[in-house]
Scaffold this motif. Sequence first.
Motif, PDB file in Angstrom:
ATOM      1  N   UNK A  55     128.852  22.209  15.718  1.00 28.16           N
ATOM      2  CA  UNK A  55     129.778  22.202  16.860  1.00 28.16           C
ATOM      3  C   UNK A  55     130.231  20.763  17.101  1.00 28.16           C
ATOM      4  N   UNK A  56     131.519  20.583  17.289  1.00 25.81           N
ATOM      5  CA  UNK A  56     132.074  19.260  17.579  1.00 25.81           C
ATOM      6  C   UNK A  56     132.934  19.312  18.837  1.00 25.81           C
ATOM      7  N   UNK A  57     133.065  18.171  19.469  1.00 23.64           N
ATOM      8  CA  UNK A  57     133.916  18.027  20.637  1.00 23.64           C
ATOM      9  C   UNK A  57     134.668  16.703  20.530  1.00 23.64           C
ATOM     10  N   UNK A  58     135.910  16.698  21.022  1.00 22.25           N
ATOM     11  CA  UNK A  58     136.743  15.498  20.946  1.00 22.25           C
ATOM     12  C   UNK A  58     137.446  15.239  22.272  1.00 22.25           C
ATOM     13  N   UNK A  59     137.653  13.967  22.557  1.00 24.57           N
ATOM     14  CA  UNK A  59     138.518  13.612  23.671  1.00 24.57           C
ATOM     15  C   UNK A  59     139.943  14.030  23.317  1.00 24.57           C
TER      16      UNK A  59
END
Length: 121
Positions: A55-59
């Motif tokens: 799982x990844x998250x980005x601004x």
Amino acid sequence: QLQASGGGLVQAGGSLRLSCAASGRTISNYAMGWFRQAPGKEREFAAAISRSGDITRYADSVKGRFTISKDNAKNTVYLQMNSLKPEGTAVYYCAASNLILVTVRVDYDYWGQGTLVTVSS
């Protein structure tokens, strides 16, 4: 200990890949993140990857241009940065958290020393 590297001077539109090598810690046990701090500004979240790496998250400011990844065999986290913009000039820090996936600065437990990225226009 977290050792960030790969920063440098790049023209707008160019690419860089940052690396964060961990020693004394196994990154598969941690959620990892990249933050950046521009001159005179607060340190801000850029990207995060979960402990499991799936799982990844980005601004919003980097979404679609930056990619965070983990290589457990090398005990290293990467930040591939494409289509760089002058406002991306900052010191980039990697960090590790004991939580599963975090995007908030205060939830990170360990920090590297930072690597400078300068994007010229």
